[in-house]
Scaffold this active site. Sequence first.
Site, PDB file in Angstrom:
ATOM      1  N   SER A 119       0.845  -1.195   0.000  1.00  9.99           N
ATOM      2  CA  SER A 119       0.000   0.000   0.000  1.00  9.99           C
ATOM      3  C   SER A 119       0.877   1.240   0.000  1.00  9.99           C
ATOM      4  CB  SER A 119      -0.888   0.015   1.245  1.00  9.99           C
ATOM      5  OG  SER A 119      -1.398   1.326   1.436  1.00  9.99           O
ATOM      6  N   HIS A 163      -1.425  -1.592  -3.904  1.00 12.63           N
ATOM      7  CA  HIS A 163      -2.697  -1.386  -3.205  1.00 12.63           C
ATOM      8  C   HIS A 163      -2.945   0.114  -3.075  1.00 12.63           C
ATOM      9  CE1 HIS A 163      -5.774  -2.724  -0.224  1.00 12.63           C
ATOM     10  NE2 HIS A 163      -5.446  -1.624   0.447  1.00 12.63           N
ATOM     11  N   ASP A 190      -5.395   2.960  -1.610  1.00 15.02           N
ATOM     12  CA  ASP A 190      -6.427   3.187  -0.592  1.00 15.02           C
ATOM     13  C   ASP A 190      -7.204   4.452  -0.923  1.00 15.02           C
ATOM     14  OD1 ASP A 190      -6.130   1.035   1.363  1.00 15.02           O
ATOM     15  OD2 ASP A 190      -4.101   1.826   1.591  1.00 15.02           O
ATOM     16  N   MET A 247     -10.094   6.863   0.069  1.00 11.66           N
ATOM     17  CA  MET A 247     -10.890   7.240   1.255  1.00 11.66           C
ATOM     18  C   MET A 247     -11.614   8.556   0.986  1.00 11.66           C
ATOM     19  SD  MET A 247      -8.200   6.451   4.284  1.00 11.66           S
ATOM     20  CE  MET A 247      -7.054   5.068   4.236  1.00 11.66           C
ATOM     21  N   HIS A 286      -8.722  -0.331  -3.128  1.00 16.81           N
ATOM     22  CA  HIS A 286      -9.505  -0.580  -1.910  1.00 16.81           C
ATOM     23  C   HIS A 286     -10.356   0.658  -1.658  1.00 16.81           C
ATOM     24  CE1 HIS A 286      -9.316  -1.272   2.767  1.00 16.81           C
ATOM     25  NE2 HIS A 286     -10.540  -1.383   2.275  1.00 16.81           N
ATOM     26  N   MET A 342     -12.633   2.720   0.336  1.00 18.66           N
ATOM     27  CA  MET A 342     -13.215   2.995   1.653  1.00 18.66           C
ATOM     28  C   MET A 342     -14.091   4.227   1.487  1.00 18.66           C
ATOM     29  SD  MET A 342      -9.797   2.148   3.799  1.00 18.66           S
ATOM     30  CE  MET A 342      -8.823   2.321   2.311  1.00 18.66           C
ATOM     31  N   MET A 376     -10.248  -6.962   7.155  1.00 16.34           N
ATOM     32  CA  MET A 376      -9.453  -5.863   7.713  1.00 16.34           C
ATOM     33  C   MET A 376      -8.853  -6.284   9.057  1.00 16.34           C
ATOM     34  SD  MET A 376      -9.462  -3.377   5.529  1.00 16.34           S
ATOM     35  CE  MET A 376      -8.513  -2.264   6.576  1.00 16.34           C
ATOM     36  N   ASP A 431      -5.359  -6.821   5.499  1.00 18.50           N
ATOM     37  CA  ASP A 431      -4.913  -5.443   5.312  1.00 18.50           C
ATOM     38  C   ASP A 431      -4.919  -4.729   6.648  1.00 18.50           C
ATOM     39  OD1 ASP A 431      -4.405  -2.870   4.436  1.00 18.50           O
ATOM     40  OD2 ASP A 431      -6.313  -2.622   3.385  1.00 18.50           O
TER      41      ASP A 431
HETATM   42  C1  DX5 Z   1      -6.008   1.200   6.187  1.00 21.65           C
HETATM   43  C2  DX5 Z   1      -5.671   0.860   4.761  1.00 21.65           C
HETATM   44  C3  DX5 Z   1      -4.471   0.018   4.641  1.00 21.65           C
HETATM   45  C4  DX5 Z   1      -3.209   0.686   5.102  1.00 21.65           C
HETATM   46  C5  DX5 Z   1      -2.244  -0.350   5.485  1.00 21.65           C
HETATM   47  O1  DX5 Z   1      -7.256   1.769   6.230  1.00 21.65           O
HETATM   48  O2  DX5 Z   1      -6.743   0.144   4.162  1.00 21.65           O
HETATM   49  O3  DX5 Z   1      -4.315  -0.439   3.300  1.00 21.65           O
HETATM   50  O4  DX5 Z   1      -2.612   1.462   4.108  1.00 21.65           O
HETATM   51  O5  DX5 Z   1      -1.149   0.283   6.049  1.00 21.65           O
HETATM   52  P1  DX5 Z   1      -0.291  -0.459   7.173  1.00 21.65           P
HETATM   53  O6  DX5 Z   1       0.312  -1.669   6.512  1.00 21.65           O
HETATM   54  O7  DX5 Z   1       0.697   0.558   7.563  1.00 21.65           O
HETATM   55  O8  DX5 Z   1      -1.246  -0.852   8.275  1.00 21.65           O
HETATM   56 ZN    ZN Z   2      -6.273  -0.868   2.231  1.00 15.34          ZN
END
Ligand code: DX5
Ligand code: ZN
Length: 222
Positions: A8, A32, A34, A36, A65, A67, A136, A174
Site C-alpha cells: 500500500s 494497493h 487506498d 478514502m 480498496h 473505503m 481488515m 490489510d
Molecule cells: C487502512 C488501509 C491500509 C493501510 C495499510 O485503512 O486500508 O491499506 O494502508 O497500512 P499499514 O500496513 O501501515 O497498516
Molecule cells: Zn487498504
Amino acid sequence: MGIQISPSVLNSDLSRLHDEVGRIAGVADWVHLDIMDNHFVPNLTFGLPVVESLLRGLSVPADCHLMIDDPGRWAPGYAAAGAGSVTFHAEATTAPVRVAKDIRAAGARVGVAVKPATPISAVADLAPHVDMILVMTVEPGFGGQAFMADMMPKVREARRLADASEFDIWIQVDGGVGPDTIEQCSAAGADVFVAGSSVYRAPEPAVMVESLRALAENASRP
Ligand code: DX5
Ligand code: ZN
C-alpha cells in the site's frame, strides 16, 4: 495462485506516487491503492481522477480498496480506468451483488471487504459474485496502526467459506501486516497480503516485499 504481496502506497510520498510505485515494480504482485472519502472513514486520500492518471503507463496491476460511501456510483469507474481488482466495503452498500456485477462487467476482479466488527457471515452469500474477501486487520482509515491478531478466526472462517465454495476466492488481509504478523495471517489461510508502512518504511521496499513473501510462503497451509 499462491502467495501475493500488495504493498500500500498510503504512507509513501503521495506527491511522487508514480515513482513510489516504481520502487516495488517487478517484485510486488499488485500495488494497493487506498481510496478514502472522509465519509465512510475519517480520512481523505485521492479519488478517480488521480487513479486514472496514475494507471496510465503503470506496470504494476492496481488493487483498489474503496473505503467510500456509495461504491455503486464509483467502483465501476476504477475498473474502467484499468484497475485489476476493485474492492468495496460490505458495510457501504445495500446492493452488494449489483456493485460486484458492475465491477466485473467493467473488467476487474471483485473484492468485498469487512471491517473488524463485521462478521464473515455478512458476505457469505456473495461467494458467486466475488473473487476476493478482504478481512481488515485494523479499523480502516489510517496506515501504521497496530495489527489486530483477534481477526485471525475471521480469516480462518473466510478461508473455510472460500474452500467450501466452487469458486477460487482469494483471502486478503490489510492493516498492520509486516514481518512480525504476516506468518499468522498466512497460517490462518490468507493468500494476498497488503503491507503499507512495513514496506515503505523499509530502507529498500523491494527487499521487504521479498522477505514478506518468503515468510508467508513458509507459514502457508500445506
Ligand atoms: C487502512 C488501509 C491500509 C493501510 C495499510 O485503512 O486500508 O491499506 O494502508 O497500512 P499499514 O500496513 O501501515 O497498516
Ligand atoms: Zn487498504
